[in-house]
Structures are given as structure tokens and as C-alpha cells.
Write a protein that holds these residues in place. Structure first.
Motif, short mmCIF file in Angstrom:
data_model
loop_
_atom_site.label_atom_id
_atom_site.label_comp_id
_atom_site.label_asym_id
_atom_site.label_seq_id
_atom_site.Cartn_x
_atom_site.Cartn_y
_atom_site.Cartn_z
N LEU A 16 1.26 -2.52 7.74
CA LEU A 16 1.96 -2.63 6.47
C LEU A 16 2.71 -3.96 6.37
O LEU A 16 2.70 -4.62 5.32
CB LEU A 16 2.93 -1.47 6.29
N ASN A 19 0.24 -6.65 5.58
CA ASN A 19 -0.31 -6.48 4.23
C ASN A 19 0.68 -6.86 3.14
O ASN A 19 0.27 -7.32 2.06
CB ASN A 19 -0.77 -5.03 4.03
N HIS A 107 -11.61 2.29 3.27
CA HIS A 107 -10.83 1.09 3.58
C HIS A 107 -11.56 0.22 4.63
O HIS A 107 -11.63 -1.00 4.49
CB HIS A 107 -9.45 1.50 4.11
N TYR A 153 -6.21 3.14 -3.94
CA TYR A 153 -5.36 2.70 -2.83
C TYR A 153 -3.92 3.17 -3.00
O TYR A 153 -3.23 3.43 -2.02
CB TYR A 153 -5.43 1.18 -2.67
N GLY A 157 -2.01 5.54 -0.26
CA GLY A 157 -0.67 5.29 0.27
C GLY A 157 0.23 6.51 0.13
O GLY A 157 0.99 6.83 1.05
N VAL A 197 6.41 3.70 3.88
CA VAL A 197 4.95 3.54 4.01
C VAL A 197 4.26 3.80 2.67
O VAL A 197 3.40 3.02 2.24
CB VAL A 197 4.40 4.47 5.11
N ALA A 198 4.63 4.91 2.02
CA ALA A 198 3.99 5.27 0.75
C ALA A 198 4.24 4.20 -0.32
O ALA A 198 3.31 3.76 -1.01
CB ALA A 198 4.50 6.62 0.27
N PHE A 201 2.52 0.59 0.80
CA PHE A 201 1.08 0.47 0.59
C PHE A 201 0.71 0.60 -0.89
O PHE A 201 -0.30 0.04 -1.33
CB PHE A 201 0.33 1.53 1.40
N SER A 202 1.51 1.34 -1.66
CA SER A 202 1.22 1.52 -3.08
C SER A 202 1.56 0.29 -3.91
O SER A 202 0.89 -0.01 -4.91
CB SER A 202 1.99 2.73 -3.63
#
Length: 212
Positions: A16, A19, A107, A153, A157, A197-198, A201-202
């Protein structure tokens, strides 16, 4: 399950972090530097097969545990208010895990497979005098070119966040690293980590969706 789960939790945090460089530099240089470091670092190369093994053990063991639970009691308990004693995520970990697995496979096909096994399709770019694969363009073009992938995606997430909301603290509980003081603390830390995290990534596909 607990040991591989915590191992994957650490990997997710690193993944993460790299990214998120996507949304801090539209030139792509920051992300390309991060991706190139991950691809060329000897320690990371050693960890890659171990990471793959960790995923495999975690997935296969989850199905084994579900089978053992079913075998121990094939007839479900007659309970109406299960929400009072357990969270929705804890009761649906296998389903959440299976959905995350679907997301993971797609992914890998979109990015890891292309980078590792089809390098001729990748563009190269010069960053700070070093020639490297233009991973930023690969990722950015997918999000810029498909609203469907952006929402897919985002959903991935969120599913991962729900999975971690139970998996994080229950891993410490299974290992016995809990007591009347630490149990609540692990749960709070787990929920915070799951939200990070949610959202993390979102926000990446959401950024490309809104800006481009």
C-alpha cells in the motif's frame, strides 16, 4: 493461519505504501522508483517465493479449517442473534477471503504477470539517469481507461478491509498474545489498520477516476 496472516498483513502495508506514490506524483517518477526498487532489490527477490508460499498456505489452510469446522458439526447451531456475540466479518471470513482471492488473481493478471512474464510489452523510462520499466503508465492507463476496473479495485480494497477487520486481531488472539487488557487494544488497532487499508487502496482508483 495466524502466522501467515500476520506475514501478509506486513506485506499489505508495504504494498500500500508503494502504491500510494501513484497519487503524489502525476509524472510517475516516484512510483517508478518505488516499483523499480521492489523489483531489483535482492532481499525482495528472496522474499517473493516466500510471499507466494505464504498466500498459498493461508488460502489452503482456510479451506481446511472450514472443512474441519463443518465436519465437527455439519448441522448449524440454532441461533437467531449471532450479531450479539460475533461480527459479520468474523462469520463470513471464508466468503470474504474467497472474494479477495478473485480480486488477487485479476490483480496479478493485470500487473504482476505483465511485468514479470511479458516485459517486452512494457515501456521503459529514464528516471534520474537510470533506465527502468514504466510501471506507472501500465497502472495509470488501466485506471484511466476503464471505469469498471476503477470500481472493481475500490470494491477489492473494501473487501480486503472487511477481511482484515477480523483477521488482524484474531491472529494475535490465536497466538495467545492477548489478555483482558490487550484484547480490546488489538481489536482497535485491527479496525484502524483495516480502515487505512480499505481507504488507501480505494483512494488510488478513485483519484484516477475523478482527475482523469
Amino acid at each position: 493461519m495466524s502466522i501467515t496472516g500476520l506475514f501478509l498483513v506486513a506485506f499489505i502495508a508495504v504494498h500500500l505504501t508503494i502504491n500510494l506514490l501513484l497519487i503524489f506524483d502525476d509524472s510517475g517518477e516516484l512510483f517508478n522508483l518505488g516499483a523499480n526498487f521492489m523489483a531489483t532489490n535482492p532481499a525482495i527477490k528472496i522474499m517473493e517465493p516466500i510471499l507466494g508460499l505464504g498466500f498459498l498456505i493461508h488460502i489452503l489452510w482456510s479451506f481446511n479449517l472450514e472443512y474441519q469446522n463443518w465436519k465437527a458439526r455439519p448441522i448449524k447451531y440454532n441461533k437467531k442473534n449471532m450479531g450479539e456475540s460475533s461480527s459479520w466479518a468474523s462469520r463470513n471470513m471464508l466468503v470474504l477471503g474467497a472474494l479477495v482471492l478473485v480480486f488477487l488473481v485479476i490483480h496479478i493478471i493485470n500487473f504482476y504477470w505483465v511485468i514479470k512474464f511479458d516485459p517486452h510489452s512494457m515501456q521503459t523510462v529514464n528516471v534520474g539517469g537510470a533506465e527502468m520499466e514504466d510501471t506507472y503508465t501500465l497502472v495509470a492507463n488501466l485506471f484511466k481507461g476503464s471505469i469498471v476496473y476503477c470500481f472493481f479495485y475500490i470494491l477489492g480494497g473494501l473487501l480486503l478491509g472487511f477481511h482484515l477487520s477480523h483477521g488482524f486481531w484474531s491472529a494475535f488472539q490465536t497466538l495467545g498474545l492477548n489478555n483482558k487488557y490487550w484484547m480490546k487494544r488489538w481489536q482497535v488497532i485491527g479496525y484502524i489498520y483495516a480502515v487505512i487499508v480499505a481507504v488507501g487502496f480505494s483512494v488510488i482508483p478513485l483519484y484516477f477516476l475523478i482527475k482523469f
